[in-house]
Design a protein around this motif. Structure first.
Motif, mmCIF file in Angstrom:
data_model
loop_
_atom_site.group_PDB
_atom_site.id
_atom_site.type_symbol
_atom_site.label_atom_id
_atom_site.label_comp_id
_atom_site.label_asym_id
_atom_site.label_seq_id
_atom_site.Cartn_x
_atom_site.Cartn_y
_atom_site.Cartn_z
ATOM 1 N N PRO A 156 -19.096 54.172 153.166
ATOM 2 C CA PRO A 156 -18.400 53.123 152.415
ATOM 3 C C PRO A 156 -16.967 53.520 152.067
ATOM 4 N N LEU A 157 -16.610 54.791 152.311
ATOM 5 C CA LEU A 157 -15.248 55.238 151.995
ATOM 6 C C LEU A 157 -14.225 54.706 152.992
ATOM 7 N N ARG B 29 -22.188 74.636 150.041
ATOM 8 C CA ARG B 29 -23.393 75.372 149.628
ATOM 9 C C ARG B 29 -23.557 76.648 150.460
ATOM 10 N N LYS C 160 -21.334 74.610 145.145
ATOM 11 C CA LYS C 160 -22.342 73.746 144.504
ATOM 12 C C LYS C 160 -22.604 72.459 145.283
ATOM 13 N N GLY C 161 -21.825 72.209 146.298
ATOM 14 C CA GLY C 161 -22.042 71.004 147.101
ATOM 15 C C GLY C 161 -21.391 69.762 146.527
ATOM 16 N N VAL C 162 -20.563 69.918 145.472
ATOM 17 C CA VAL C 162 -19.990 68.720 144.841
ATOM 18 C C VAL C 162 -18.866 68.095 145.670
ATOM 19 N N VAL D 63 -20.490 65.931 148.258
ATOM 20 C CA VAL D 63 -20.995 64.709 147.618
ATOM 21 C C VAL D 63 -19.826 63.759 147.316
ATOM 22 N N GLY E 18 -19.241 61.679 150.034
ATOM 23 C CA GLY E 18 -20.379 60.842 150.420
ATOM 24 C C GLY E 18 -21.170 61.394 151.590
ATOM 25 N N ALA E 19 -21.128 62.729 151.766
ATOM 26 C CA ALA E 19 -21.858 63.321 152.898
ATOM 27 C C ALA E 19 -23.348 63.385 152.587
ATOM 28 N N THR E 20 -24.175 63.189 153.612
ATOM 29 C CA THR E 20 -25.621 63.316 153.431
ATOM 30 C C THR E 20 -26.148 64.559 154.133
ATOM 31 N N PRO F 178 -30.524 60.485 149.453
ATOM 32 C CA PRO F 178 -30.229 59.795 150.721
ATOM 33 C C PRO F 178 -30.907 60.386 151.951
ATOM 34 N N THR F 179 -31.421 61.621 151.849
ATOM 35 C CA THR F 179 -32.064 62.207 153.032
ATOM 36 C C THR F 179 -33.575 62.338 152.859
ATOM 37 N N VAL G 192 -28.367 67.937 149.623
ATOM 38 C CA VAL G 192 -27.556 66.813 149.140
ATOM 39 C C VAL G 192 -27.983 66.403 147.724
ATOM 40 N N GLU H 170 -29.297 68.374 145.467
ATOM 41 C CA GLU H 170 -28.800 69.427 144.562
ATOM 42 C C GLU H 170 -27.316 69.204 144.279
ATOM 43 N N GLY H 171 -26.570 68.865 145.330
ATOM 44 C CA GLY H 171 -25.141 68.610 145.160
ATOM 45 C C GLY H 171 -24.910 67.409 144.263
ATOM 46 N N MET H 172 -25.728 66.371 144.441
ATOM 47 C CA MET H 172 -25.574 65.159 143.633
ATOM 48 C C MET H 172 -25.900 65.453 142.169
ATOM 49 N N GLU I 53 -23.037 67.219 140.621
ATOM 50 C CA GLU I 53 -21.923 66.303 140.354
ATOM 51 C C GLU I 53 -22.220 65.441 139.123
ATOM 52 N N TRP J 70 -19.365 55.503 140.712
ATOM 53 C CA TRP J 70 -18.744 56.580 141.524
ATOM 54 C C TRP J 70 -19.633 56.866 142.742
ATOM 55 N N GLN K 95 -19.582 53.946 145.296
ATOM 56 C CA GLN K 95 -18.372 53.933 146.140
ATOM 57 C C GLN K 95 -18.526 54.851 147.345
ATOM 58 N N ARG K 96 -19.279 55.940 147.186
ATOM 59 C CA ARG K 96 -19.385 56.934 148.256
ATOM 60 C C ARG K 96 -20.600 56.747 149.156
ATOM 61 N N TYR K 97 -21.701 56.249 148.594
ATOM 62 C CA TYR K 97 -22.943 56.161 149.366
ATOM 63 C C TYR K 97 -23.433 54.716 149.555
ATOM 64 N N GLY K 98 -22.716 53.748 148.996
ATOM 65 C CA GLY K 98 -23.144 52.350 149.131
ATOM 66 C C GLY K 98 -24.049 51.928 147.980
ATOM 67 N N ASP L 216 -27.068 50.905 147.862
ATOM 68 C CA ASP L 216 -28.473 51.304 147.876
ATOM 69 C C ASP L 216 -28.736 52.673 147.280
#
Lengths: 191, 273
Positions: A51-52, A117, A142-144, A147, A150-152, B44-45, B58, B60-62, B65, B82, B85-88, B90
């Motif tokens: 969505p970015l 990470r 930390k993976g922030v 995130v 918007g990476a999965t 998401p995964t 992912v 853990e990262g979320m 954040e 926030w 905006q990044r993941y849609g 859903d």
């Protein structure tokens, strides 16, 4: 007309009509949802569906694997790649990225990566092994940062134009042909 | 006298109620907010898991954040938007106030209101008909009234069903991707991480937490059989990831004790690097 309305239809017929009417909104809603869901799964191709796209790039700054400091600022077309030393597809992808980064160097295209990470020593060794020493890699223990983009998963690649707008996204090991084309498109936007 | 006592008692009761409400309705702590917000976000995964219930990288990262933004004093709606905006749309389990969201919020209530309205209207008409001995054609035909009621009830049911179906479908779409990222490469461990400590340790290792992985497998590494073999392998890899010098000895022991294991060749390559 009033004659017909004043004599109610038989009970069974009324019930059947009732069921049919009740079924309409259920079917419509289920249909809408299924169509939407199909659209989403079609979007899950490597040509990422972030969505970015079309929006301002998220912040990207922090200490790098080589011990420096980096802060992304718009001005040049920038390829942002997210990787980790524990990700085996990244191992096969990185040499391609390094080759393209060298090719673009001095031509107004930057390559900035996010090492997510990961341990700094492992990341440095990974870069050495894949010929990527010198590749700009911002640490994201930390993976922030991943995130924020918007990476999965890893690897993922974004192309950001010179104005700082995200233009393209790729899921998985990046296709060099696709990346070169997207970078050229982003450069063309500048003029 | 009696009236005064009643007034005093009433005031006392009101005071106690006020104190209870104020004390009982304390603001949630930051940790509670992180937990709540993580429960609102879809991993998401994963298949049908929230960020709160998942240990994938992912998720853990979320969580990290969410923790960062809560500590920075951002509101719940700011944080959720926030992520949208990044993941849609859903990514948040509750429907938003944009797009299809408002319909999902309003439809059940609206359907109920229409239903109740129809019943009340019919009752009034019936009363009036009875009083005035009016002919039935003045009233709404029974079949139509029933149809309106059925429509109201059906849409009240269909909207939540459709919404939950949408999320299940989304989760099913993510399933192959999740399987691809969570199955340990090479060694085939098909048990879910919750029931298999080796798989859980492997997940922790992959998500950059070698210390936690090590803590799980260390006690299992001396066991006989397949569990011990895999525990020894994961222990060696975790030590290596944590840059513990003991890693070489552990991995050498794995190769020595299980020279024909499918992972042995790869471990030998690692040792020679």
């Amino acid at each position: 007309m009033s004659e017909r309305l004043s004599t109610p239809p038989p009970r069974a017929r009324r019930l059947r009509r009732l069921c049919l009417v009740a079924l309409v909104p259920v079917l419509v809603l289920v249909g809408v949802v299924l169509v939407r869901a199909n659209g989403q799964s079609a979007d899950a191709s490597p040509h990422g569906s972030s969505p970015l796209i079309g929006h301002r790039a998220p912040a990207l700054s922090g200490p790098t694997v080589s011990g420096g400091q980096y802060t992304y600022r718009p001005g040049a077309v920038t390829v942002v790649n997210i990787w980790a030393s524990w990700c085996s597809p990244c191992r096969s992808e990185l040499p391609t990225l390094v080759r393209l980064a060298r090719q673009w160097s001095g031509h107004g295209v930057d390559v900035a990566t996010i090492d997510t990470r990961d341990g700094v020593a492992l990341a440095a060794r990974f870069l050495r092994q894949t010929g990527g020493t010198g590749l700009l890699a911002v640490r994201d223990p930390k993976g922030v940062l991943a995130v924020a983009w918007g990476a999965t998963g890893v690897p993922e690649t974004f192309v950001v134009d010179a104005d700082g707008i995200v233009r393209a996204h790729w899921n998985g090991p990046v296709d060099p042909t696709w990346l070169s084309r997207e970078v050229a498109d982003a450069q063309a936007r500048k003029s | 006298m009696r009236r005064a006592a009643v007034v005093v008692l009433a005031l006392l009761a009101a005071g106690l109620l006020a104190v209870t409400l104020v004390v009982g309705h304390r603001a949630p702590t930051n940790a509670e907010r992180v937990q709540h917000l993580s429960g609102e976000l879809r991993c998401p995964t994963c298949v049908a898991q929230t960020v709160a219930g998942s240990n994938t990288p992912v998720a853990e990262g979320m969580r990290a954040e969410v923790t960062r933004q809560v500590a920075a004093g951002r509101s719940d709606s700011q944080i959720l938007s926030w992520f949208r905006q990044r993941y849609g749309e859903d990514i948040v389990l509750m429907p938003s106030h944009h797009g299809i969201g408002p319909i999902l919020w309003v439809a059940p209530g609206g359907a109920l209101a229409i239903g109740i309205g129809a019943i009340l209207w019919r009752r009034r008409r019936r009363g009036a008909d009875r009083r005035q001995q009016a002919t039935p054609e003045h009233g709404l035909p029974n079949a139509w009234l029933a149809a309106v009621l059925a429509l109201a009830v059906a849409s009240g049911v269909a909207v939540p069903v459709a919404f939950s179906l949408q999320h299940q479908t989304g989760a099913a779409d993510a399933a192959p991707a999740a399987a691809a990222t969570t199955s340990p490469s090479g060694s085939a461990s098909t048990l879910p991480a919750e029931t298999d400590p080796i798989a859980a340790a492997f997940e922790l290792l992959k998500s950059g937490q070698p210390d936690a992985a090590e803590a799980i497998v260390r006690r299992l590494a001396d066991r006989p059989g397949k569990t011990g073999t895999l525990a020894l392998l994961v222990l060696g890899l975790a030590e290596r990831a944590a840059e513990d010098p003991a890693a070489t000895a552990t991995l050498r022991r794995f190769v020595r004790e299980h020279p024909k294991h499918p992972a042995a060749a790869q471990v030998r390559r690692l040792l020679h690097q």
